[in-house]
Design a protein around this motif. Structure first.
Motif, short mmCIF file in Angstrom:
data_model
loop_
_atom_site.label_atom_id
_atom_site.label_comp_id
_atom_site.label_asym_id
_atom_site.label_seq_id
_atom_site.Cartn_x
_atom_site.Cartn_y
_atom_site.Cartn_z
N UNK A 1 0.62 -1.47 -0.24
CA UNK A 1 0.16 0.07 0.17
C UNK A 1 0.70 1.24 0.50
N UNK A 2 1.47 1.04 0.88
CA UNK A 2 2.66 2.15 0.66
C UNK A 2 3.85 2.48 -0.51
N UNK A 3 3.62 1.19 -1.18
CA UNK A 3 5.06 1.34 -2.14
C UNK A 3 4.20 2.71 -3.09
N UNK A 4 5.65 3.53 -4.20
CA UNK A 4 5.16 4.45 -5.29
C UNK A 4 4.54 3.79 -5.93
N UNK A 5 4.64 2.69 -6.11
CA UNK A 5 3.62 2.38 -7.60
C UNK A 5 1.85 3.50 -7.16
N UNK A 6 1.64 2.52 -5.92
CA UNK A 6 0.18 2.80 -5.55
C UNK A 6 -0.63 4.12 -6.18
N UNK A 7 0.98 4.89 -5.31
CA UNK A 7 0.89 6.45 -5.44
C UNK A 7 0.55 6.62 -6.85
N UNK A 8 1.54 6.46 -7.55
CA UNK A 8 0.70 6.08 -9.27
C UNK A 8 -0.32 6.38 -9.36
N UNK A 9 -1.22 5.07 -9.43
CA UNK A 9 -2.30 4.63 -9.40
C UNK A 9 -2.99 5.42 -9.29
N UNK A 10 -3.18 4.95 -8.24
CA UNK A 10 -3.89 6.35 -7.57
C UNK A 10 -4.07 8.21 -8.23
N UNK A 11 -3.07 8.22 -8.44
CA UNK A 11 -2.78 9.68 -9.55
C UNK A 11 -4.01 10.09 -9.99
N UNK A 12 -3.49 8.93 -10.98
CA UNK A 12 -3.87 8.08 -12.37
C UNK A 12 -5.19 9.05 -12.68
N UNK A 13 -5.91 8.25 -11.51
CA UNK A 13 -7.33 8.48 -11.20
C UNK A 13 -8.42 9.94 -11.46
N UNK A 14 -6.93 10.96 -11.64
CA UNK A 14 -7.80 12.24 -12.05
C UNK A 14 -7.94 12.27 -13.39
N UNK A 15 -7.52 11.29 -13.85
CA UNK A 15 -7.04 11.60 -15.53
C UNK A 15 -8.68 11.13 -15.71
N UNK A 16 -8.80 10.40 -14.90
CA UNK A 16 -10.67 9.72 -15.68
C UNK A 16 -11.81 10.55 -15.15
N UNK A 17 -11.89 11.69 -14.84
CA UNK A 17 -12.58 12.08 -14.08
C UNK A 17 -13.37 13.58 -15.47
#
Length: 399
Positions: A130-146
């Protein structure tokens, strides 16, 4: 049912087979990983070493003295009484794997009174993910879906849930071209796709309940929660029930504590991820989202053996959605099915509409077209069944 299809049960007794490699290689590696991940004392180290030897050249033993009588009775009803004294390799593979994790928990003191009671031996691995950088990148990618339509976001989040810890790939694809057939065509490795049928069971302004039977924690549970949030927000379901394991299981399977960790991670993010996290937190408070567990969810049996209470809950749902490879094995039966065996035939017993999102990580497979099976075999031999590079969305709408 006498007219139900059948096929040979998968065991681990064939050297060189995938089940054999799990018992001979993966389980010892898991024991070593658990031993090294927490500061266990001499008693736990001895018990883990004993389990290591048992898996290598020993036989299945009964649960230790002091086991909760109800738990012992459950396991004996689940087959332990028949399998004590047998090799781990000659009993059904699904049963052997499940019992391995039950005995592993005993070895680390999970069930016994003492300082290690209730301490998840797999938590260090799950929490680190959960704390891995990849998780943060995946969550940030949600913004592009809005800026996409609700339908496009839904399809993107469905693919994110499907691919689990390959969610970075799913989000990348969805951001480039979410929605419609183009998105489905762009997703590599999707060997069966009933997503249109799935969406037809969850129409807008629905008053139904989704039962979501979770698989893994961490970076797989997060996209499951995001999909659930979307369905609630778009009123495709009125309520969601998330089914998790009653105790740690199969290294990464989700428990209630893992749900809390995942929700906390979402709320600590920014942008769309945080908004989804807040929506789910509120849904927990008002009952639109609830967490449910049951001993049978960590049993070694197929879902044909559902107890009456779970059967009734799934019968009342608009849709029951099973996530992951292990749930698929239990849903269709852990057998060497011909890959073209219809998914609807092997799930005809299920009490209501049922769907599965699964990345292929074991031999069992149903519902493929003959052309798809031939293409996969020609390109990859049997490795496509277990490599985790292919996936499926299958639905039995019970119509």
């Amino acid at each position: 049912m006498s007219d139900a299809p059948t096929a040979p049960v998968i065991t681990g007794d064939e050297p060189g087979s995938f089940p054999h490699s799990v018992l001979a290689d993966r389980h010892p590696a898991i024991i070593r990983q658990v031993r090294d991940a927490s500061p266990y004392g001499p008693a736990q180290h001895r018990a883990l070493d004993d389990l290591l030897r048992s898996g290598a050249d020993g036989v299945i033993e009964d649960l230790p003295a002091g086991t909760d009588p109800d738990d012992r009775a459950r396991w004996h009803a689940w087959g332990l009484a028949r399998y004590v004294g047998k090799s781990w390799y000659e009993v059904p593979w699904l049963w052997a794997e499940s019992y391995f994790y039950r005995v592993l928990l005993d070895a680390v003191g999970y069930f016994a009174p003492g300082p290690w009671q209730g301490v998840d031996p797999f938590r260090p691995v799950k929490y680190a993910e959960l704390g891995a950088p990849e998780t943060g990148e995946e969550l940030a990618a949600l913004d592009a879906l809005q800026d996409k339509t609700a339908e496009e976001r839904g399809r993107a989040l469905l693919h994110g849930s499907l691919w689990g810890n390959r969610a970075d790939l799913s989000f990348q694809l969805s951001a480039e071209g979410a929605g419609g057939a183009g998105s489905r065509d762009a997703t590599p490795g999707l060997v069966a796709d009933d997503s249109d049928t799935l969406w037809s069971l969850l129409p807008p302004d629905s008053a139904g309940t989704l039962c979501l039977v979770a698989d893994n924690a961490g970076r797989e549970l997060v996209p499951d929660l995001l999909l659930t949030a979307h369905l609630l927000d778009e009123h495709r379901i009125a309520r969601a029930v998330l089914y998790v394991k009653p105790w740690p299981y199969y290294v990464s399977d989700a428990t209630t504590a893992d749900v809390v960790d995942a929700l906390t991670r979402l709320r600590s993010a920014s942008g769309a991820a945080a908004a989804y996290g807040d929506l789910l937190w509120s849904a927990m408070a008002d009952g639109r989202l609830s967490v449910r567990t049951h001993p049978f969810l960590a049993s070694p049996l197929p879902y044909t053996e559902l107890p009456d209470d779970l059967r009734a809950e799934f019968a009342d749902a608009r849709l029951t959605l099973f996530k992951g490879d292990l749930n698929y094995r239990r849903l269709v039966g852990d057998r060497y099915w011909p890959p073209t065996t219809p998914f609807r035939d092997v799930t005809a017993y299920f009490p209501g509409p049922v769907a599965t999102l699964r990345t292929l990580k074991s031999d069992v497979i149903t519902g493929l077209s003959a052309a798809t099976e031939a293409e996969l075999n020609a390109a990859e031999g049997r490795s496509w069944r277990t490599s985790g590079t292919h996936a499926l969305i299958q639905v039995n709408p019970r119509d």
